[in-house]
Enzyme design. Sequence first.
Site, PDB file in Angstrom:
ATOM      1  N   HIS A   1       5.499  -1.172  -7.082  1.00 18.39           N
ATOM      2  CA  HIS A   1       4.081  -1.270  -7.414  1.00 18.39           C
ATOM      3  C   HIS A   1       3.669  -0.039  -8.224  1.00 18.39           C
ATOM      4  O   HIS A   1       3.533   1.058  -7.668  1.00 18.39           O
ATOM      5  CB  HIS A   1       3.327  -1.314  -6.080  1.00 18.39           C
ATOM      6  CG  HIS A   1       1.864  -1.554  -6.182  1.00 18.39           C
ATOM      7  ND1 HIS A   1       1.333  -2.755  -6.582  1.00 18.39           N
ATOM      8  CD2 HIS A   1       0.803  -0.748  -5.912  1.00 18.39           C
ATOM      9  CE1 HIS A   1       0.012  -2.688  -6.548  1.00 18.39           C
ATOM     10  NE2 HIS A   1      -0.344  -1.474  -6.154  1.00 18.39           N
TER      11      HIS A   1
ATOM     12  N   SER B   1      -3.457  -2.737  -9.890  1.00 23.34           N
ATOM     13  CA  SER B   1      -3.733  -2.883  -8.466  1.00 23.34           C
ATOM     14  C   SER B   1      -5.208  -3.201  -8.203  1.00 23.34           C
ATOM     15  O   SER B   1      -5.735  -4.140  -8.783  1.00 23.34           O
ATOM     16  CB  SER B   1      -3.265  -1.629  -7.740  1.00 23.34           C
ATOM     17  OG  SER B   1      -2.983  -1.939  -6.410  1.00 23.34           O
TER      18      SER B   1
HETATM   19  C1  GTR Z   1      -3.693  -1.669  -1.276  1.00 22.35           C
HETATM   20  C2  GTR Z   1      -4.394  -2.990  -1.249  1.00 22.35           C
HETATM   21  C3  GTR Z   1      -4.028  -3.770  -2.473  1.00 22.35           C
HETATM   22  C4  GTR Z   1      -4.092  -2.937  -3.735  1.00 22.35           C
HETATM   23  C5  GTR Z   1      -3.661  -1.501  -3.538  1.00 22.35           C
HETATM   24  C6  GTR Z   1      -4.054  -0.523  -4.643  1.00 22.35           C
HETATM   25  O1  GTR Z   1      -3.909  -0.923  -0.148  1.00 22.35           O
HETATM   26  O2  GTR Z   1      -4.011  -3.677  -0.094  1.00 22.35           O
HETATM   27  O3  GTR Z   1      -4.838  -4.916  -2.578  1.00 22.35           O
HETATM   28  O4  GTR Z   1      -5.337  -2.980  -4.292  1.00 22.35           O
HETATM   29  O5  GTR Z   1      -4.156  -0.971  -2.384  1.00 22.35           O
HETATM   30  O6  GTR Z   1      -5.095  -0.642  -5.272  1.00 22.35           O
HETATM   31  O7  GTR Z   1      -3.289   0.420  -4.832  1.00 22.35           O
END
Ligand code: GTR
Length: 416
Positions: A396, A255
């Site tokens: 995710h 992420s």
């Molecule tokens: C979210 C963000 C993403 C990603 C994520 C993370 O809020 O929009 O780009 O980086 O966080 O790091 O878990």
Amino acid sequence: MRTSLFLLLTASALAQTPRPGVNYDEAKVGNDPLPDLKLTTADDWTQKRRPEILKLFEDQVYGKTPADIGTPKFEVTATKSDALGGLATRKFIHISLPNHPAWPGMDVMLYTPNAAKAAPCFVGLSFGGNHAVSTEADVPLSTRWMRESKEKNIIDHRATEATRGTESSRWPLEMILKRGFAVATAYYGDIEPDHADGWKEGLRAAVSKEGANTVRKAGEWGAIGAWSWGLSRIADYLQTDAQIDGSHLAVIGHSRLGKTSLWAGVQDRRFGIVISNDSGEGGAALMRRDFGETTAIITKAFPHWFTPNYADYAGKAAACPVDMHMLIGLAAPRPIYIASAAEDHWADQKGEFLSGKFASPVYALFGKQGVIVDEQPAIDTPVGDFIGYHIRTGKHDVTDFDWTQYMNFAARHWSK
Ligand code: GTR
């Protein structure tokens, strides 16, 4: 029964509810052409084009990493030779900057397999700290600032005993060590806390002349740059440790830390393999595609991650002189892996695949094949040679499936 079924339905319906103004329709992603890689020869790429593109990423996206920060100091603070039931040796290494004592330094946790002499190593930052990565009860609890989280038992911005192991599913240590790989990790907030003012207590203020009064200027580094710098300092230490094969380091991140591992990996060639797990916008996903998170959304929510110029492309990604296929190409000819998750639409899985596909011609200059396939592969079907790619079932996250592919990828490239 009825109520819980209702709650379940509501929760899953909410999870799938598109955020207002966010596009999830493939027909509406736009068709702005990608910037031309201007490829001629491998030599021209290495001598001229690569440095030009790297500079564009410094100027426009992540900011420039200062060159003169000083020599890091390494102190091994603890060693346990029978960690994980005897499978591994566990060390803690405190990395500091003696000429910048305002930076509190970082605590690296290193697991090396006892069955190997000098092991190849995965290097990555964690969201929750070493005590969250490991389930071993004697790992010191991080005392640093953390994002408040009821779910993870982070109270008053500090970890508690109940935080232990909360990130361990993302770091299957035993599985990795049993395959002969080492793991080096540290809490990303050791380098700099992840909030808009975090830099004031972190590395960036500590190493700048103006300290916390610095006014951020165009082209100056953001938090992703600072975290990437931390990954390179872990690599510095690993070169000195006899239990590590310093010529076989893979940088990995998930992420926002996947964006970080990409930026660390393209800048620091000691990372022989670069891995992006669900890095999404500002990472592997093409910024010109309007799908899920966009440049406008990310620079509004997380301006501190990037150099200030990046926000200029909010709503006009097509004006940016780079796109993320160029970032992937900067890793060439080193192997790089991009992973997506089927439910992670926010990260624009297809955009992640396409950056690999459109970076493949850079690898061709070196006589190497990139992702090979033209279309995004079926779920749970890894593809690619020097650019690996998969989209796995699920959300995710980082799972054993992801790690299995990364280890297969590393084993394949490093046995050559
Ligand atoms: C979210 C963000 C993403 C990603 C994520 C993370 O809020 O929009 O780009 O980086 O966080 O790091 O878990």
